[in-house]
Design an enzyme around this catalytic site. Structure first.
Site, PDB file in Angstrom:
ATOM      1  N   ARG A   1       0.545   7.371  -3.059  1.00  0.00           N
ATOM      2  CA  ARG A   1       0.811   8.482  -1.975  1.00  0.00           C
ATOM      3  C   ARG A   1       2.671   8.739  -2.022  1.00  0.00           C
ATOM      4  O   ARG A   1       2.859   9.935  -1.722  1.00  0.00           O
ATOM      5  CB  ARG A   1       0.359   8.070  -0.567  1.00  0.00           C
ATOM      6  N   TRP A   2       3.173   7.756  -2.049  1.00  0.00           N
ATOM      7  CA  TRP A   2       4.667   8.063  -2.347  1.00  0.00           C
ATOM      8  C   TRP A   2       4.955   8.815  -3.669  1.00  0.00           C
ATOM      9  O   TRP A   2       5.793   9.692  -3.311  1.00  0.00           O
ATOM     10  CB  TRP A   2       5.300   6.708  -2.552  1.00  0.00           C
TER      11      TRP A   2
ATOM     12  N   ASP B   1       0.841  -1.177   0.038  1.00  0.00           N
ATOM     13  CA  ASP B   1      -0.214   0.034   0.090  1.00  0.00           C
ATOM     14  C   ASP B   1       0.865   1.247   0.223  1.00  0.00           C
ATOM     15  O   ASP B   1       1.857   1.207   0.523  1.00  0.00           O
ATOM     16  CB  ASP B   1      -0.926  -0.083   1.278  1.00  0.00           C
ATOM     17  N   GLY B   2       0.344   2.193  -0.879  1.00  0.00           N
ATOM     18  CA  GLY B   2       0.907   3.595  -0.780  1.00  0.00           C
ATOM     19  C   GLY B   2       1.670   3.884  -1.651  1.00  0.00           C
ATOM     20  O   GLY B   2       2.425   5.052  -1.701  1.00  0.00           O
TER      21      GLY B   2
ATOM     22  N   ASN C   1     -10.031  -2.406  -6.665  1.00  0.00           N
ATOM     23  CA  ASN C   1      -9.389  -1.792  -7.820  1.00  0.00           C
ATOM     24  C   ASN C   1      -9.849  -1.592  -9.238  1.00  0.00           C
ATOM     25  O   ASN C   1      -9.447  -0.879 -10.175  1.00  0.00           O
ATOM     26  CB  ASN C   1      -7.698  -1.972  -7.709  1.00  0.00           C
TER      27      ASN C   1
ATOM     28  N   SER D   1      -8.743  -4.702   5.062  1.00  0.00           N
ATOM     29  CA  SER D   1      -9.483  -4.268   3.675  1.00  0.00           C
ATOM     30  C   SER D   1      -9.776  -5.547   2.893  1.00  0.00           C
ATOM     31  O   SER D   1      -9.919  -5.619   1.729  1.00  0.00           O
ATOM     32  CB  SER D   1      -8.626  -3.358   2.736  1.00  0.00           C
TER      33      SER D   1
END
Length: 253
Positions: free
Chosen positions: A37-38, A33-34, A81, A210
């Protein structure tokens, strides 16, 4: 190498030196995850974030091989997704396909798809099937690639498979209701025949599953890491193993 990298390297070696290999989890599940955002924090595009995340996978598997982990499950794409806009989903699937091909061509890992193939585009299905076939006889870590995966969907698929199997045998619903138990359902999961995950790691600071491996993670330990997946370092991995080894697993006793 800058001073910060040197310090982290020394610290990682110190943590690794104190790691009890008898307490290492045999099956690790990872929620990658991320990525987006990264990328945003780095001034990049979501696609660049996903590519950086894909590149991190080989590093992780190398660390796992060094510490005697036997099975790794990577959640790369959820069923949720698949609802993303086409202009986002298309490049993401292409990156995943590239990552799966890289796993297959490495020569060390056994690749196994977990998820619902029918939900995926034909090209992605072909890549996953070819990777499984090409790595079937490899003896390294078993790598479950969770693509088009949802925990509830897996349980629904398992129950459906169980019902169809017994329908072909002529088992009545009454007879099935008398005999069905936890093991019957487990035998129809995507991970049938594999040990359940001992440890589930989620990056990016989110503290929820999740829907990841809902059935299999009933007794798993969880480790939530603040860093985004592309920035996940060996020292973060070793901290997760150290944290796991310090816990006392009672399984309800």
């Amino acid at each position: 190498m800058n001073l910060r990298d040197l310090v982290y390297g020394l610290y990682a070696r110190r943590v690794e030196g104190r790691l009890d290999h008898d307490q290492v989890p045999k099956h690790i599940g990872v929620i990658l995850d991320g990525n987006r955002r990264w990328a945003k924090a780095s001034g990049g595009t979501p696609e660049q974030g996903h590519r950086a995340g894909a590149d991190k996978i080989q590093e992780l598997l190398g660390w796992c091989a060094e510490t005697d982990v036997e099975v790794v499950t990577l959640w790369m794409l959820s069923t949720d997704n698949l609802n993303r806009p086409e202009d986002q989903l298309r490049p993401l699937l292409a990156i995943i396909e590239g990552a799966v091909r890289a796993l297959a061509s490495d020569g060390r890992w056994r690749v196994h798809h977990v998820g619902t193939l029918d939900l995926l585009p034909a090209r992605t299905q072909s890549v996953l099937k070819e990777a499984e076939q090409a790595t079937h006889d490899n003896t390294g870590i078993l790598v479950n690639v969770a693509v088009g995966y949802g925990g509830r969907q897996e349980i629904a698929d398992a129950v459906r498979s169980l019902l169809l199997e017994h329908a072909e045998k002529g088992t009545s619903f009454e007879e099935l209701a008398e005999i069905v138990d936890v093991e019957h359902i487990s035998e129809h999961l995507y991970t049938r025949g594999q040990p359940d995950p001992d440890l589930v790691i989620r990056t990016s600071g989110e503290q929820r599953l999740s829907g990841f491996m809902l059935w299999q993670s009933a007794h798993s330990e969880y480790y939530f890491c603040e860093v985004h997946w592309p920035a996940f370092r060996k020292v973060d991995f070793l901290r997760a193993l150290r944290d796991y080894a310090a816990r006392h697993r009672r399984y309800g006793t």
